[in-house]
Design a protein around this motif. Sequence first.
Motif, PDB file in Angstrom:
ATOM      1  N   VAL A 151      52.488  47.859  74.926  1.00 59.64           N
ATOM      2  CA  VAL A 151      52.878  46.520  75.363  1.00 59.64           C
ATOM      3  C   VAL A 151      52.092  45.541  74.496  1.00 59.64           C
ATOM      4  CG1 VAL A 151      52.920  44.885  77.279  1.00 59.64           C
ATOM      5  CG2 VAL A 151      53.371  47.313  77.704  1.00 59.64           C
ATOM      6  N   VAL A 152      52.823  44.695  73.783  1.00 66.05           N
ATOM      7  CA  VAL A 152      52.230  43.763  72.825  1.00 66.05           C
ATOM      8  C   VAL A 152      52.641  42.336  73.185  1.00 66.05           C
ATOM      9  CG1 VAL A 152      52.258  45.537  71.019  1.00 66.05           C
ATOM     10  CG2 VAL A 152      54.174  43.943  71.181  1.00 66.05           C
ATOM     11  N   ARG A 153      52.083  41.387  72.473  1.00 58.48           N
ATOM     12  CA  ARG A 153      52.446  39.986  72.707  1.00 58.48           C
ATOM     13  C   ARG A 153      53.587  39.541  71.788  1.00 58.48           C
ATOM     14  NH1 ARG A 153      46.754  40.158  73.196  1.00 58.48           N
ATOM     15  NH2 ARG A 153      46.581  39.840  70.976  1.00 58.48           N
TER      16      ARG A 153
ATOM     17  N   GLU B  33      50.411  40.268  78.238  1.00 59.98           N
ATOM     18  CA  GLU B  33      49.620  39.074  78.564  1.00 59.98           C
ATOM     19  C   GLU B  33      48.142  39.424  78.450  1.00 59.98           C
ATOM     20  OE1 GLU B  33      50.686  38.000  82.547  1.00 59.98           O
ATOM     21  OE2 GLU B  33      52.746  37.517  82.011  1.00 59.98           O
ATOM     22  N   GLY B  34      47.340  38.460  78.089  1.00 63.92           N
ATOM     23  CA  GLY B  34      45.893  38.669  78.055  1.00 63.92           C
ATOM     24  C   GLY B  34      45.449  39.474  76.847  1.00 63.92           C
ATOM     25  N   SER B  35      44.260  40.055  76.982  1.00 61.51           N
ATOM     26  CA  SER B  35      43.648  40.806  75.887  1.00 61.51           C
ATOM     27  C   SER B  35      43.568  42.281  76.226  1.00 61.51           C
ATOM     28  CB  SER B  35      42.227  40.291  75.631  1.00 61.51           C
ATOM     29  OG  SER B  35      42.256  38.941  75.261  1.00 61.51           O
ATOM     30  N   ASN B  36      43.493  43.074  75.192  1.00 65.82           N
ATOM     31  CA  ASN B  36      43.300  44.505  75.345  1.00 65.82           C
ATOM     32  C   ASN B  36      41.852  44.772  75.759  1.00 65.82           C
ATOM     33  OD1 ASN B  36      43.832  47.288  75.117  1.00 65.82           O
ATOM     34  ND2 ASN B  36      45.017  46.982  73.245  1.00 65.82           N
ATOM     35  N   ARG B  37      41.544  45.979  76.194  1.00 64.09           N
ATOM     36  CA  ARG B  37      40.180  46.323  76.592  1.00 64.09           C
ATOM     37  C   ARG B  37      39.240  46.195  75.400  1.00 64.09           C
ATOM     38  NH1 ARG B  37      38.449  51.295  74.861  1.00 64.09           N
ATOM     39  NH2 ARG B  37      36.863  51.576  76.470  1.00 64.09           N
ATOM     40  N   ALA B  38      37.988  45.888  75.676  1.00 70.25           N
ATOM     41  CA  ALA B  38      36.970  45.792  74.629  1.00 70.25           C
ATOM     42  C   ALA B  38      36.712  47.191  74.071  1.00 70.25           C
ATOM     43  CB  ALA B  38      35.689  45.195  75.182  1.00 70.25           C
ATOM     44  N   LEU B  39      36.906  47.350  72.768  1.00 73.02           N
ATOM     45  CA  LEU B  39      36.765  48.674  72.167  1.00 73.02           C
ATOM     46  C   LEU B  39      35.321  49.158  72.153  1.00 73.02           C
ATOM     47  CD1 LEU B  39      39.317  48.284  69.243  1.00 73.02           C
ATOM     48  CD2 LEU B  39      39.608  49.559  71.377  1.00 73.02           C
ATOM     49  N   ASN B  40      34.382  48.234  72.260  1.00 76.10           N
ATOM     50  CA  ASN B  40      32.978  48.634  72.307  1.00 76.10           C
ATOM     51  C   ASN B  40      32.454  48.689  73.740  1.00 76.10           C
ATOM     52  OD1 ASN B  40      32.950  45.932  72.859  1.00 76.10           O
ATOM     53  ND2 ASN B  40      31.346  45.415  71.397  1.00 76.10           N
ATOM     54  N   GLY B  41      33.359  48.543  74.705  1.00 75.81           N
ATOM     55  CA  GLY B  41      32.966  48.532  76.115  1.00 75.81           C
ATOM     56  C   GLY B  41      33.142  49.885  76.777  1.00 75.81           C
ATOM     57  N   HIS B  42      33.074  49.870  78.085  1.00 76.94           N
ATOM     58  CA  HIS B  42      33.140  51.097  78.872  1.00 76.94           C
ATOM     59  C   HIS B  42      34.260  51.059  79.899  1.00 76.94           C
ATOM     60  CE1 HIS B  42      29.346  52.182  77.032  1.00 76.94           C
ATOM     61  NE2 HIS B  42      28.947  50.944  77.279  1.00 76.94           N
ATOM     62  N   GLN B  43      35.201  50.134  79.740  1.00 78.58           N
ATOM     63  CA  GLN B  43      36.303  50.019  80.667  1.00 78.58           C
ATOM     64  C   GLN B  43      37.230  51.238  80.541  1.00 78.58           C
ATOM     65  OE1 GLN B  43      35.822  47.853  78.125  1.00 78.58           O
ATOM     66  NE2 GLN B  43      35.183  45.937  79.038  1.00 78.58           N
ATOM     67  N   VAL B  44      37.832  51.591  81.643  1.00 82.83           N
ATOM     68  CA  VAL B  44      38.857  52.621  81.605  1.00 82.83           C
ATOM     69  C   VAL B  44      40.029  52.053  80.822  1.00 82.83           C
ATOM     70  CG1 VAL B  44      40.502  53.915  83.022  1.00 82.83           C
ATOM     71  CG2 VAL B  44      38.136  53.641  83.788  1.00 82.83           C
ATOM     72  N   GLY B  45      40.648  52.861  80.019  1.00 81.11           N
ATOM     73  CA  GLY B  45      41.796  52.405  79.240  1.00 81.11           C
ATOM     74  C   GLY B  45      41.960  53.232  77.989  1.00 81.11           C
ATOM     75  N   PHE B  46      42.844  52.814  77.178  1.00 86.08           N
ATOM     76  CA  PHE B  46      43.190  53.523  75.957  1.00 86.08           C
ATOM     77  C   PHE B  46      42.113  53.281  74.914  1.00 86.08           C
ATOM     78  CE2 PHE B  46      46.193  54.734  72.593  1.00 86.08           C
ATOM     79  CZ  PHE B  46      46.850  55.764  73.231  1.00 86.08           C
ATOM     80  N   ALA B  47      41.499  54.328  74.386  1.00 85.21           N
ATOM     81  CA  ALA B  47      40.468  54.173  73.359  1.00 85.21           C
ATOM     82  C   ALA B  47      41.107  54.064  71.971  1.00 85.21           C
ATOM     83  CB  ALA B  47      39.478  55.327  73.404  1.00 85.21           C
ATOM     84  N   HIS B  48      41.816  55.095  71.544  1.00 86.62           N
ATOM     85  CA  HIS B  48      42.559  55.027  70.285  1.00 86.62           C
ATOM     86  C   HIS B  48      43.571  56.164  70.244  1.00 86.62           C
ATOM     87  CE1 HIS B  48      39.492  57.992  68.838  1.00 86.62           C
ATOM     88  NE2 HIS B  48      40.502  58.452  68.142  1.00 86.62           N
ATOM     89  N   PHE B  49      44.474  56.077  69.277  1.00 85.06           N
ATOM     90  CA  PHE B  49      45.364  57.194  68.976  1.00 85.06           C
ATOM     91  C   PHE B  49      45.304  57.415  67.476  1.00 85.06           C
ATOM     92  CE2 PHE B  49      47.848  53.336  69.347  1.00 85.06           C
ATOM     93  CZ  PHE B  49      48.789  53.362  68.332  1.00 85.06           C
ATOM     94  N   ALA B  50      45.667  58.622  67.039  1.00 84.20           N
ATOM     95  CA  ALA B  50      45.447  58.992  65.644  1.00 84.20           C
ATOM     96  C   ALA B  50      46.702  59.598  65.022  1.00 84.20           C
ATOM     97  CB  ALA B  50      44.294  59.982  65.539  1.00 84.20           C
ATOM     98  N   TYR B  51      46.846  59.352  63.727  1.00 81.58           N
ATOM     99  CA  TYR B  51      47.924  59.933  62.945  1.00 81.58           C
ATOM    100  C   TYR B  51      47.335  60.622  61.722  1.00 81.58           C
ATOM    101  CZ  TYR B  51      51.554  57.577  65.576  1.00 81.58           C
ATOM    102  OH  TYR B  51      52.397  57.169  66.576  1.00 81.58           O
TER     103      TYR B  51
ATOM    104  N   PRO C 284      47.333  44.236  65.674  1.00 81.50           N
ATOM    105  CA  PRO C 284      47.269  42.837  66.119  1.00 81.50           C
ATOM    106  C   PRO C 284      47.044  42.636  67.615  1.00 81.50           C
ATOM    107  CG  PRO C 284      49.061  43.110  64.572  1.00 81.50           C
ATOM    108  CD  PRO C 284      48.554  44.486  64.898  1.00 81.50           C
ATOM    109  N   ASP C 285      47.290  43.654  68.420  1.00 84.32           N
ATOM    110  CA  ASP C 285      47.102  43.509  69.862  1.00 84.32           C
ATOM    111  C   ASP C 285      45.862  44.227  70.374  1.00 84.32           C
ATOM    112  OD1 ASP C 285      49.505  41.956  71.002  1.00 84.32           O
ATOM    113  OD2 ASP C 285      50.356  43.312  69.512  1.00 84.32           O
ATOM    114  N   GLY C 286      45.006  44.662  69.454  1.00 92.18           N
ATOM    115  CA  GLY C 286      43.736  45.248  69.852  1.00 92.18           C
ATOM    116  C   GLY C 286      43.756  46.743  70.092  1.00 92.18           C
ATOM    117  N   PHE C 287      44.831  47.432  69.708  1.00 96.59           N
ATOM    118  CA  PHE C 287      44.856  48.890  69.819  1.00 96.59           C
ATOM    119  C   PHE C 287      44.193  49.489  68.583  1.00 96.59           C
ATOM    120  CE2 PHE C 287      48.562  47.698  72.417  1.00 96.59           C
ATOM    121  CZ  PHE C 287      48.241  48.378  73.589  1.00 96.59           C
ATOM    122  N   GLU C 288      43.250  50.385  68.817  1.00 94.32           N
ATOM    123  CA  GLU C 288      42.587  51.050  67.704  1.00 94.32           C
ATOM    124  C   GLU C 288      43.415  52.255  67.286  1.00 94.32           C
ATOM    125  OE1 GLU C 288      38.045  51.660  66.884  1.00 94.32           O
ATOM    126  OE2 GLU C 288      38.747  53.266  68.223  1.00 94.32           O
TER     127      GLU C 288
END
Length: 138
Positions: free
Chosen positions: A9-11, A61-79, A116-120
Motif C-alpha cells: 500500500v503506497v501513497r 496514509e501516513g508513514s511506514n514503520r521506522a526501519l531503525n525502530g522496534h515496531q512490529v511490521g514489515f522489515a524488508h523483502f529481498a530479490y 518512495p514509501d519507506g519499504f526496505e
Amino acid sequence: MYLEHVNLVVRDIPRALSFYQAAFPDWYVRGSGEGEWFGKPRKWLHFGNEHQYIALSDHGEGSNRALNGHQVGFAHFAYVVNNLAALISRLKEVGFEIAKPGVATLHRDNVYFVDPDGFEVEFVVYYSDVASQRNHYD
C-alpha cells in the motif's frame, strides 16, 4: 513453492513504480484498475512478469514503520539479481541511493534500498550455486 507477489500500500503509484521499474527493467504492468478498500477509493496496479509481481495500491496514509525502530511490521523483502552493479546504477540514475550496504562475502554480495514509501528492499547476487556457500552464516 515460490512467492508469487508482495502487496504494498503506497501513497502514489507512479512514484513507487519509478523505483520498481528501475530495479526490474524486464517487468511490465500486468494489469491495473480501480476499486474500493473498506470505504476508500483506490487505484491498483500489478507490476511483474508471468510468474511474480508486486501489487501496488494507492490508498496509503501516513508513514511506514521506522526501519531503525522496534515496531512490529514489515522489515524488508529481498530479490536475487544477476548483476548488482547494474541494478545499483539504474536506481541511482532515477534518484535512489543505497540505504545500507550489505556484507560482501566470497559467494554473495548485497545492498539495501528504500523505496518512495519507506519499504526496505534488499538486492542480492550470488557467486556460487552451492547452497552451503550461498547460505553461509559466519
